[in-house]
Design a protein around this motif. Structure first.
Motif, PDB file in Angstrom:
ATOM      1  N   ARG A 197       0.828  -1.206   0.000  1.00 44.70           N
ATOM      2  CA  ARG A 197       0.000   0.000   0.000  1.00 44.70           C
ATOM      3  C   ARG A 197       0.865   1.260   0.000  1.00 44.70           C
ATOM      4  O   ARG A 197       0.538   2.252  -0.647  1.00 44.70           O
ATOM      5  CB  ARG A 197      -0.934  -0.013   1.199  1.00 44.70           C
ATOM      6  CG  ARG A 197      -2.008  -1.096   1.094  1.00 44.70           C
ATOM      7  CD  ARG A 197      -2.793  -1.206   2.406  1.00 44.70           C
ATOM      8  NE  ARG A 197      -3.772  -2.284   2.353  1.00 44.70           N
ATOM      9  CZ  ARG A 197      -3.489  -3.561   2.579  1.00 44.70           C
ATOM     10  NH1 ARG A 197      -2.259  -3.918   2.887  1.00 44.70           N
ATOM     11  NH2 ARG A 197      -4.435  -4.472   2.511  1.00 44.70           N
ATOM     12  N   ALA A 248       2.030   1.760  -3.489  1.00 49.04           N
ATOM     13  CA  ALA A 248       0.965   2.287  -4.366  1.00 49.04           C
ATOM     14  C   ALA A 248       0.742   3.774  -4.110  1.00 49.04           C
ATOM     15  O   ALA A 248       0.641   4.576  -5.041  1.00 49.04           O
ATOM     16  CB  ALA A 248      -0.326   1.509  -4.133  1.00 49.04           C
ATOM     17  N   GLU A 265      -0.980   8.076  -6.457  1.00 47.38           N
ATOM     18  CA  GLU A 265      -2.018   8.178  -5.438  1.00 47.38           C
ATOM     19  C   GLU A 265      -3.412   8.070  -6.061  1.00 47.38           C
ATOM     20  O   GLU A 265      -4.305   7.422  -5.488  1.00 47.38           O
ATOM     21  CB  GLU A 265      -1.866   9.530  -4.727  1.00 47.38           C
ATOM     22  CG  GLU A 265      -2.432   9.544  -3.328  1.00 47.38           C
ATOM     23  CD  GLU A 265      -1.966  10.759  -2.557  1.00 47.38           C
ATOM     24  OE1 GLU A 265      -0.754  10.996  -2.478  1.00 47.38           O
ATOM     25  OE2 GLU A 265      -2.848  11.471  -2.026  1.00 47.38           O
ATOM     26  N   SER A 290      -4.234   4.541  -6.759  1.00 46.91           N
ATOM     27  CA  SER A 290      -4.463   3.836  -5.495  1.00 46.91           C
ATOM     28  C   SER A 290      -5.897   4.053  -5.021  1.00 46.91           C
ATOM     29  O   SER A 290      -6.572   3.123  -4.570  1.00 46.91           O
ATOM     30  CB  SER A 290      -3.528   4.340  -4.405  1.00 46.91           C
ATOM     31  OG  SER A 290      -2.231   4.444  -4.870  1.00 46.91           O
ATOM     32  N   ALA A 296      -6.113   6.249   0.408  1.00 50.23           N
ATOM     33  CA  ALA A 296      -4.802   6.930   0.323  1.00 50.23           C
ATOM     34  C   ALA A 296      -4.618   7.918   1.464  1.00 50.23           C
ATOM     35  O   ALA A 296      -3.507   8.086   1.986  1.00 50.23           O
ATOM     36  CB  ALA A 296      -4.664   7.637  -1.017  1.00 50.23           C
TER      37      ALA A 296
END
Lengths: 280, 188
Positions: A161, A164, A169, A172, A179
């Protein structure tokens, strides 16, 4: 070598090496993220905020300064990293404003209200970390170890995560990753790392500990995972070399560690050039 | 995935290593200078140049305090912590730790080299002597008071280099804690 073995008999030297290695590891892991998100100078800003909090904690004669420094720095990190996108004062200006303001107020308060016999010495030690890492109390050592382990565990567990959120962003968010939550987590972790790293290199040199290992690794590797692992190894090696050199040759710990980081960056830069010529 | 497992494993190893080091460091007495002979330590400190007889030998306490409980007699072969054999960074850190955690060092024979300083204590009407050491950048200083076994015939000038060997002790006076070397010998 005999002298080093003799020094290693001292508990405070062993504590310093353990805490130093853990701090170097934590700062390098998240350093890659900060460099890629163009937040390299956040370390400087937060360290100055921590200095201001330290000044207030010293005046209030708190038993453990971390009680005040950690929450204040975390709050500053959250405000700086979360408000950098859509505000009148943009990210770099906000960091600069908070940074110099906290530094000035911290030094002012220490001069006005502190009863220390050597204010300049205290300030110098805090800013440059000349021997701070060698004068940790048992409580400081345990807090540093526990926080470092938590930071490393968070990075390992949320690696995908963090990757990503660092690179894309918007993608994501579209992929269902929250995010904002992970940015908040990164902000809090950075604040914790800054507070820990102040013991090793002092307030003014913290950015070096965060930035140089990542930049050195980026000279050699391209993938995020390889850069992260390489920066962690380089950071630990530089920190160990710097600390041992400072103990053996009577140099300030903080600046010796940063000097080692700079030398490693130079070597990696050369390796990168040679590697580029070889591939061409 | 394999990388993550390796990282986690390395983390666990680090935690175990850290915990074992902490356990060792917190156990009973701390003994320094285990790997070198006492004569080697003394030779390192003096570089083989100073004659041990240059130490001032004295017979009466000089500080006006009660020393009836001072059983430790300092001899050249009893040095537990030799600060003269260390770098300035280590010396400052060790003295700082001695002053902030004095309980761990009580009874240890300490040899230190630093700058001599004296101040007059009006409440007891005595002169108090201290040996001051500085860190690598000389911005921070830490000192330890010392009490000679008997008054010296001659004292060095202010801020001159001295070597002091004495037994570490501390005393609480109200809210203040004073760390000191008792039964000390001084050479300059």
């Amino acid at each position: 070598m005999d002298k080093l073995i003799m020094y290693l008999q001292y508990p405070f030297v062993r504590n310093a090496l353990i805490v130093g290695v853990l701090i170097a590891l934590c700062s390098s892991l998240f350093g890659s993220t900060l460099v890629l998100k163009r937040f390299s100078f956040i370390g400087d800003g937060l360290s100055h905020v921590a200095f201001g909090a330290l000044a207030i904690a010293s005046i209030l004669k708190l038993t453990n300064n971390m009680i005040l420094i950690l929450p204040v720095t975390v709050l500053a990190a959250v405000l700086l990293l979360k408000t950098g996108q859509n505000t009148r004062i943009k990210g770099d200006a906000a960091i600069a404003m908070v940074s110099v303001g906290a530094l000035a107020f911290g030094y002012l308060l220490m001069n006005l209200f502190s009863k220390s016999a050597n204010i300049s010495g205290d300030v110098c030690t805090t800013l440059f970390g000349s021997t701070s890492i060698l004068t940790l109390s048992d409580a400081d050592v345990w807090i540093s170890i526990i926080l470092s382990v938590v930071v490393i565990a968070l990075f390992v567990y949320f690696y995908n995560r963090i990757f990503a959120v660092t690179f894309d962003e918007d993608f994501s968010v579209s992929a269902g990753i929250n995010a904002e939550r992970y940015n908040l987590m990164i902000a809090v972790v950075i604040a914790v790392i800054i507070v820990l790293a102040m013991n090793l290199v002092g307030s003014l040199l913290i950015s070096a500990l965060v930035i140089f290992p990542a930049l050195s690794a980026m000279r050699i590797y391209r993938s995020f995972l390889k850069v992260t692992v390489c920066s962690a190894i380089l950071s630990v090696v530089s920190t160990l070399a710097g600390m041992i050199a400072s103990i053996l040759y009577s140099t300030p710990v903080g600046s010796t560690v940063v000097a080692a980081d700079v030398i490693v960056f130079g070597v990696c830069w050369l390796i990168g050039i040679l590697k580029g010529r070889k591939n061409a | 995935m394999r990388t993550i497992k390796v990282l986690v494993l390395a983390l666990l190893v680090m935690i175990l290593f850290a915990a074992s080091c902490k356990k060792q460091s917190s156990s009973a007495s701390v003994n320094y200078n285990q790997s070198t002979s006492v004569q080697d330590v003394l030779d390192q400190g003096t570089s083989g140049e100073k004659d041990p007889s240059s130490y001032i030998t004295i017979t009466e306490p000089s500080d006006g305090l009660d020393h009836s409980n001072d059983n430790t007699e300092v001899t050249e072969s009893d040095v537990d912590i030799d600060l003269t054999a260390m770098s300035s960074t280590m010396v400052y850190a060790e003295v700082y730790n001695m002053v902030t955690n004095p309980e761990k060092y009580v009874g240890k024979t300490v040899r230190m080299e630093g700058l001599f300083t004296v101040s007059h204590d009006d409440t007891r009407d005595i002169d108090r002597y201290a040996c001051v050491v500085m860190d690598a950048t000389a911005c921070c200083a830490q000192g330890i008071e010392f009490y000679l076994k008997v008054p010296a015939d001659e004292y060095p000038g202010e801020w001159e280099n001295v070597v002091v060997v004495g037994t570490f002790d501390f005393e609480d006076q109200g809210v203040w804690r004073y760390c000191k070397l008792i039964n000390a010998d001084m050479s300059f």
